[in-house]
Design a protein around this motif. Sequence first.
Motif, short mmCIF file in Angstrom:
data_model
loop_
_atom_site.label_atom_id
_atom_site.label_comp_id
_atom_site.label_asym_id
_atom_site.label_seq_id
_atom_site.Cartn_x
_atom_site.Cartn_y
_atom_site.Cartn_z
N PHE A 35 0.84 -1.20 0.00
CA PHE A 35 0.00 0.00 0.00
C PHE A 35 0.88 1.26 0.00
O PHE A 35 1.99 1.26 0.52
CB PHE A 35 -0.87 0.07 1.27
N TYR A 37 -0.02 5.04 1.52
CA TYR A 37 -0.95 5.91 2.22
C TYR A 37 -0.39 7.31 2.20
O TYR A 37 0.82 7.53 2.27
CB TYR A 37 -1.14 5.47 3.68
N GLN A 39 -0.68 11.12 4.15
CA GLN A 39 -1.13 11.81 5.36
C GLN A 39 -0.90 13.30 5.19
O GLN A 39 0.21 13.80 5.38
CB GLN A 39 -0.40 11.29 6.59
N PRO A 41 -1.59 17.47 6.13
CA PRO A 41 -1.52 18.16 7.43
C PRO A 41 -2.73 17.92 8.33
O PRO A 41 -2.64 18.06 9.54
CB PRO A 41 -1.40 19.63 7.03
N SER A 42 -3.85 17.55 7.76
CA SER A 42 -5.04 17.23 8.58
C SER A 42 -4.85 15.97 9.42
O SER A 42 -5.66 15.68 10.31
CB SER A 42 -6.26 17.02 7.67
N ARG A 43 -3.80 15.21 9.13
CA ARG A 43 -3.43 13.96 9.84
C ARG A 43 -4.26 12.75 9.43
O ARG A 43 -3.98 11.64 9.90
CB ARG A 43 -3.51 14.12 11.37
N GLN A 44 -5.27 12.94 8.59
CA GLN A 44 -6.10 11.82 8.18
C GLN A 44 -5.34 10.95 7.17
O GLN A 44 -4.95 11.43 6.12
CB GLN A 44 -7.39 12.34 7.55
N MET A 45 -5.16 9.69 7.49
CA MET A 45 -4.48 8.76 6.58
C MET A 45 -5.43 8.40 5.44
O MET A 45 -6.56 7.95 5.69
CB MET A 45 -4.06 7.50 7.32
N LEU A 47 -5.81 6.20 1.83
CA LEU A 47 -5.24 5.18 0.95
C LEU A 47 -5.09 5.75 -0.45
O LEU A 47 -6.05 6.23 -1.04
CB LEU A 47 -6.14 3.95 0.93
N PHE A 91 3.43 7.22 3.13
CA PHE A 91 3.91 6.00 3.78
C PHE A 91 3.70 4.80 2.88
O PHE A 91 2.60 4.59 2.37
CB PHE A 91 3.17 5.75 5.10
N LEU A 105 -0.68 -4.09 9.14
CA LEU A 105 0.18 -3.28 8.28
C LEU A 105 1.50 -2.99 8.97
O LEU A 105 1.52 -2.60 10.13
CB LEU A 105 -0.50 -1.95 7.95
N PHE A 107 4.62 -0.40 8.43
CA PHE A 107 4.86 0.84 7.71
C PHE A 107 6.34 1.15 7.57
O PHE A 107 7.16 0.77 8.41
CB PHE A 107 4.22 2.02 8.45
N GLY A 108 6.67 1.89 6.50
CA GLY A 108 7.97 2.51 6.39
C GLY A 108 8.00 3.80 7.21
O GLY A 108 7.02 4.17 7.85
N THR A 109 9.14 4.49 7.16
CA THR A 109 9.31 5.69 7.98
C THR A 109 8.75 6.94 7.33
O THR A 109 8.71 7.99 7.96
CB THR A 109 10.80 5.92 8.28
N ARG B 9 -8.50 15.09 20.01
CA ARG B 9 -7.50 15.43 19.00
C ARG B 9 -6.16 15.79 19.66
O ARG B 9 -5.11 15.47 19.13
CB ARG B 9 -8.00 16.58 18.14
N TYR B 35 -1.79 2.34 16.64
CA TYR B 35 -0.43 2.64 16.21
C TYR B 35 0.02 3.92 16.92
O TYR B 35 -0.80 4.78 17.24
CB TYR B 35 -0.39 2.92 14.70
N LEU B 41 10.31 7.60 12.52
CA LEU B 41 10.06 6.19 12.85
C LEU B 41 8.82 5.63 12.17
O LEU B 41 8.56 4.43 12.24
CB LEU B 41 9.92 6.02 14.37
N GLY B 42 8.04 6.47 11.55
CA GLY B 42 6.82 6.00 10.90
C GLY B 42 5.76 5.60 11.90
O GLY B 42 5.72 6.11 13.03
N LEU B 43 4.92 4.67 11.50
CA LEU B 43 3.87 4.16 12.39
C LEU B 43 4.29 2.79 12.91
O LEU B 43 4.71 1.93 12.13
CB LEU B 43 2.54 4.01 11.63
#
Lengths: 117, 115
Positions: A35, A37, A39, A41-45, A47, A91, A105, A107-109, B9, B35, B41-43
């Motif tokens: 995958f 993903y 993200q 600035p709203s922080r919502q992940m 896809l 990500f 999942l 994840f990478g960094t 939040r 997570y 470091l990612g998630l």
Amino acid sequence: AQTVTQSQPEMSVQEAETVTLSCTYDTSESNYYLFWYKQPPSRQMILVIRQEAYKQQNATENRFSVNFQKAAKSFSLKISDSQLGDTAMYFCAFMKLSTGTASKLTFGTGTRLQVTL
Amino acid sequence: DVKVTQSSRYLVKRTGEKVFLECVQDMDHENMFWYRQDPGLGLRLIYFSYDVKMKEKGDIPEGYSVSREKKERFSLILESASTNQTSMYLCASSPRTGKLGEKLFFGSGTQLSVL
């Protein structure tokens, strides 16, 4: 255990240009999902795109496409015609399919992409 | 649309406090995940659950516990908060393996600061 490596912490691209984000992974599994993903600035992940390992054809979603090289364990994301709204953290993630429990999942960094005028 | 709701939040707590982070999903998903996200470091997966009252450790469970008494709700508990638990916490849910292409649905995160 699976590992996912994103070697580009930050990238920048001009609007309307094309950019490629790199991802490599390490696994001994033969059946898995990959995958990307996003993200913002709203922080919502969100896809962006998904690839099933048993499918040789590279996945595409509008301006987003992947280059999936299974033997090389590489899964790069290409963004065409970059837009300001593409500015985000991206990500790469790996999912081994599990039975009897949840598929998780890894994840990478992340790669922070900045789209500029 | 699937909705995954995290109760706060932003949250500020003191060292040693017991902290509860709540997550609710509205799509009857079997799987739920916690997570934490840190720069560079990612998630990283803390805990997950594949059914009511069922839980499994992820990659970094130390200092955390979880509770899943109802299918829609998955709580992350910091028994005694410490400064190294200052982080962004993301909750996610997914249907049982084999449905809907294994997509995870994420909440919008809780930024926890432990002072």
